[in-house]
Write a protein that holds these residues in place. Structure first.
Motif, short mmCIF file in Angstrom:
data_model
loop_
_atom_site.label_atom_id
_atom_site.label_comp_id
_atom_site.label_asym_id
_atom_site.label_seq_id
_atom_site.Cartn_x
_atom_site.Cartn_y
_atom_site.Cartn_z
N GLU A 1 0.84 -1.21 0.00
CA GLU A 1 0.00 0.00 0.00
C GLU A 1 0.87 1.26 0.00
O GLU A 1 0.62 2.21 -0.75
N ASN A 2 1.93 1.25 0.82
CA ASN A 2 2.79 2.43 0.90
C ASN A 2 3.53 2.67 -0.41
O ASN A 2 3.68 3.82 -0.84
N THR A 3 3.99 1.58 -1.03
CA THR A 3 4.72 1.73 -2.30
C THR A 3 3.82 2.37 -3.34
O THR A 3 4.21 3.32 -4.03
N ALA A 4 2.60 1.86 -3.44
CA ALA A 4 1.68 2.39 -4.43
C ALA A 4 1.42 3.88 -4.17
O ALA A 4 1.41 4.71 -5.08
N ARG A 5 1.23 4.23 -2.91
CA ARG A 5 0.90 5.62 -2.60
C ARG A 5 2.08 6.56 -2.85
O ARG A 5 1.92 7.65 -3.39
N GLU B 1 -4.72 5.84 -11.94
CA GLU B 1 -5.88 4.98 -11.74
C GLU B 1 -5.49 3.58 -11.24
O GLU B 1 -6.06 3.04 -10.29
N VAL B 2 -4.46 3.00 -11.88
CA VAL B 2 -4.02 1.65 -11.50
C VAL B 2 -3.55 1.65 -10.04
O VAL B 2 -3.89 0.76 -9.26
N LEU B 3 -2.77 2.67 -9.66
CA LEU B 3 -2.25 2.70 -8.30
C LEU B 3 -3.36 2.98 -7.29
O LEU B 3 -3.37 2.39 -6.21
N SER B 4 -4.31 3.84 -7.67
CA SER B 4 -5.46 4.06 -6.77
C SER B 4 -6.18 2.75 -6.51
O SER B 4 -6.60 2.46 -5.39
N ASP B 5 -6.31 1.97 -7.56
CA ASP B 5 -6.98 0.69 -7.44
C ASP B 5 -6.23 -0.24 -6.49
O ASP B 5 -6.82 -0.90 -5.64
N CYS B 6 -4.89 -0.27 -6.63
CA CYS B 6 -4.08 -1.12 -5.74
C CYS B 6 -4.22 -0.67 -4.29
O CYS B 6 -4.38 -1.48 -3.38
N ILE B 7 -4.16 0.67 -4.08
CA ILE B 7 -4.28 1.19 -2.70
C ILE B 7 -5.65 0.80 -2.14
O ILE B 7 -5.76 0.29 -1.02
N GLY B 8 -6.67 1.02 -2.95
CA GLY B 8 -8.03 0.71 -2.49
C GLY B 8 -8.20 -0.76 -2.13
O GLY B 8 -8.82 -1.10 -1.12
N ARG B 9 -7.61 -1.63 -2.93
CA ARG B 9 -7.75 -3.06 -2.65
C ARG B 9 -6.98 -3.47 -1.40
O ARG B 9 -7.43 -4.33 -0.64
#
Lengths: 482, 306
Positions: free
Chosen positions: B20-24, B128-136
């Motif tokens: 999550e941190n990496t994506a953000r 968008e892709v990273l938001s999706d990863c964070i959200g999941r």
């Protein structure tokens, strides 16, 4: 019978859903109605929905030859296989009868050996069996039960009669897929369940847990510690091991989590050592204890057999149970049932010729082209000859093998397994199938409502193994009168 | 609870948090660079430093090479895909102890990441892709906190999550400390943008605004991220949560002692004359002490009893 625009025909075969005139069988009428209203495109859409549900739910199995690709999505056909409740009640009583008799038999073999003294089963057959384990002699598991979990393979021949093809008494697998198949079909087709009374299957984990508790040593008291022992993540049935541990709410352990001290089994926990009372072991007999069996086993627990013999831990299935799933012993099961229970068998065996018997051997040698020849101790279809599909040279080769080692072979007629409509590309076609119900015996005995139906996806094929491209179906036991 | 199972679940907590941190961080950093002219001297390479990686990348297509390394390269231990896969493997092997939905969700996240992260290196769909990863990731953490009993598995999950989170926050502070050294003209012009990005990298911008000074400036941000006890991604709050969690476990005294040491690393309030180099030195010590606490966790609970 029409499914969509195409006519479904299972001519010359026994179909589970459709009769020889092409009409839906009474127990399958609504099911057939439901699917026959669908266009090919819709059937395919539903199959995709099933497939993606399976991927999302992470229902997978392992094929060893695929290197480090340890997941394969589980193959499930969208059309359930249905059986009438009244027929199932009969099958269920036959399965219970069979397991009760087999457990009396195993207990006798490792203790008094009465059935051998009475010459109902030849003693040399037992003593020469690789699966008869001398270190188990004199052991007395609770309730006299050795094989607590049995998966029997049932097939229906073209005459409509259901036979037991084999009993799996060692570590039968597949029950988690039976449970997940139902979960998937319920998610994708919620509406068809409204029109049918289908017996639920989801009480299995509770029944398994209750059975495992019932066999724990009496000294364990009211709250025995039950664990599932797995060889680890690379085992082909690992999905099932975690599934069962999770749904029973017990620890999933590996050999290195356990140790034996003073003939008592403990597991290593964050609080230190904790005593274990029942082990549902999903590793083979010869790997469970390097002190007694294979010294090179990395999976086992040194001292486990001592603890079991001392009555300090229960093992399910008990070591040595495999002696009763030898294919030659299989041919004696009707005699075994008669000997211990004074009853005739409720579900027939497939007629079996034992090559150890000279008269039988002569018959097999003369008719080998029409028969299936199987080695006594192998499983998974290895070392088999299917007479009608084999060449003359192969027939001759097997004749030699039979003459050289007759004790190790049996022969059976080639069965024509029943079929059910199965989605192949975008059409419904008949495909052969079998059925594996699961029977549990501890202080009580119970049978799953139905079991795992496996389907040979290749036209005409009788190979249902998932490792060889087989598929599966949700299995419905439908209450009569629906 | 089995020692081996505890270890796996602890790593579920760590890898899920790391993912999550990496994506953000990558997402916020990408946004930041859109706002900064090159002469500010902040580029893609500073992003790699946050992950403690010392490696040079092809200068011609640096953005792409770095983003592949941090997002979609399955062999790079620093990549988002790697963390997601490790979280998935540990959840797979802990399915008997974790909610079924967590397995289904991590599986979906993994399938999504495998399909989409390569595209995210390109830029267009990155946000968008990273938001999706964070959200999941948040969804999976939501499943844990909403459906798991607060027993040992949950405690190990929480321990892993908080040690990882404290470590990541300290790395962000470490890299941000360099901004304190920037020449004055740039700081006056872009300082607020830079420090806002630092806060957003840990989802801390709103909480900072609500509870701290209206001004977004260096030392105050660092103080917030180190010492705030209420913001769940501040180092102090993570260490406090880890301590609270430890008290519910057997044999917890060594970890509590070790975590108290972590909490005392940086004086509170911060010394008045703090500069970038001093912050960086504090962060080195902090990270080392967090590493020691990890070793204490391993020694206390994961090493098999004889």
């Amino acid at each position: 019978m029409k499914f969509g625009p195409k006519t479904y025909s299972a001519t010359g075969l026994y179909d589970e859903l459709v009769d020889s005139n092409g009409n839906a069988r009474p127990h399958a009428r609504r099911l057939v109605d439901y699917f026959s209203g669908m266009e090919p495109g819709e059937l395919l859409d539903r199959q995709h929905a099933v497939d993606s549900t399976i991927v999302d739910m992470g229902i997978c199995f392992t094929i060893y030859s695929e290197g480090d690709n340890i997941d394969r999505a589980w193959p499930l056909d969208i059309i359930p296989r249905a059986m009438p409740g009244s027929e199932w009640d009969h099958v269920e009583s036959g399965l219970k009868q069979r397991l009760i008799a087999l457990n009396l038999f195993i207990d006798d073999l490792y203790n008094e050996r009465r059935i051998l003294k009475d010459k109902v089963v030849p003693a040399e057959l037992i003593d020469s069996s690789r699966n008869y384990l001398a270190p188990c002699r004199g052991a007395k598991p609770r309730h006299g039960v050795w094989a607590h979990i049995c998966g029997s393979d049932l097939v229906r021949d073209h005459d409509g009669v259901i036979y037991v093809l084999e009993d799996n008494l060692r570590v039968p697998s597949g029950v988690s897929y039976m449970l997940e198949n139902r979960n998937v079909i319920k998610r994708v087709f919620p509406s068809i369940f409204r029109n049918h009374r289908v017996r639920p299957v989801n009480e299995y984990p509770s029944a398994l847990n209750a059975m495992l508790r019932s066999i724990a040593p009496e000294s364990a008291g009211d709250n025995p510690e039950v664990v599932v022992l797995t060889p680890g993540v690379y085992n082909s049935a690992y999905f099932e091991h975690t599934y069962l541990a999770r749904t029973m709410g017990v620890e999933l352990v590996e050999g290195s989590d356990l140790l034996v001290d003073d003939d008592v089994v403990y597991m290593r926990t964050i609080d230190g050592l904790k005593r274990v009372d029942t082990i549902y072991r999903r590793i083979d007999d010869t790997f469970i204890d390097p002190e007694v069996f294979r010294p090179d086993s990395m999976l086992g627990i040194p001292g486990l057999m001592r603890a079991w013999r001392a009555g300090n831990v229960a093992l399910a299935n008990a070591p040595g149970s495999g002696v009763a799933d030898d294919k030659v012993i299989y041919s004696y099961v009707p005699d075994i049932i008669r000997y211990y229970m004074g009853e005739d068998e409720i579900i027939p065996n497939v007629p079996t010729w034992r090559c150890s018997d000279t008269k039988h051997l002569d018959h097999v040698l003369a008719n080998i082209a029409d028969l299936v020849v199987k080695p006594a101790n192998e499983s998974g279809g290895y070392g088999m000859l299917v007479g009608p599909h084999a060449s003359k040279a192969e027939h001759d080769k097997f004749r030699e093998l039979l003459r050289a080692d007759p004790r190790n072979y049996i022969a059976q007629p080639t069965l024509s397994l029943s079929t059910a409509p199965t989605l192949c590309d975008d059409m419904l076609e008949p495909r052969h199938l079998d059925l594996r119900p699961f029977i549990l015996q501890g202080s009580q005995i119970s049978v799953t409502a139905g079991g795992l139906t496996r389907v040979a996806m290749v036209k005409g094929s009788l190979v249902v193994n998932s490792s060889q491209g087989g598929g599966s179906k949700d299995t419905w036991i439908v209450e009569d009168g629906d | 609870m089995l020692s081996r199972a505890a270890e796996r679940i602890y790593w579920v907590g760590r890898y899920l948090e790391r993912a999550e941190n990496t994506a953000r961080i990558v997402q916020q950093y990408s946004q930041l660079l859109l706002d900064l002219p090159p002469e500010v001297g902040v580029g893609w390479h500073e992003l790699v430093e946050i992950f403690g990686v010392d490696r040079t990348f092809d200068a011609r297509d640096q953005e792409r090479a770095i983003l592949e390394f941090l997002l979609s390269d399955a062999d790079s231990g620093s990549s988002l895909l790697y963390s997601i896969n490790m979280a998935r493997e540990n959840i797979r092997n802990s399915r008997d102890l974790l909610p079924q939905e967590a397995w289904e969700n991590i599986n979906e996240l993994y399938q999504h990441a495998r399909r989409s992260l390569e595209r995210a290196a390109d830029g267009e769909s990155r946000f968008e892709v990273l938001s999706d990863c964070i959200g999941r990731c948040q969804q999976i953490n939501g499943i844990f906190s909403g459906t798991m009993s607060h027993t040992s598995p949950y405690h190990f999950l929480t321990l892993g999550q908080n040690l990882e989170r404290a470590d990541m926050t300290s790395r962000i502070i470490d890299v941000a400390a360099a901004y304190l050294q920037q020449n004055e003209r740039l700081v006056l012009r872009y300082g607020s943008t830079l420090w806002t990005n630092v806060l957003k990298s840990v989802s801390g911008f709103q909480m900072y605004r609500q509870y701290c000074q209206p001004q977004v400036e260096g030392i105050a941000v660092i103080s917030f991220l180190l010492h705030d006890r209420q913001f769940p991604r501040a180092v102090s709050a993570c260490v406090e949560t880890a301590k609270q969690t430890a008290t519910a476990l057997p044999k917890c005294e060594p970890l509590i002692r070790s975590l108290s040491g972590v909490a005392e690393t940086v004086p509170s309030p911060l010394p008045g004359d703090l500069d970038g180099a001093a912050v960086s030195d504090f962060m080195d010590v902090l990270q080392k002490r967090l590493g020691d606490s990890h070793v204490v966790v391993v020694d206390s609970w994961f090493l098999p009893a004889a």
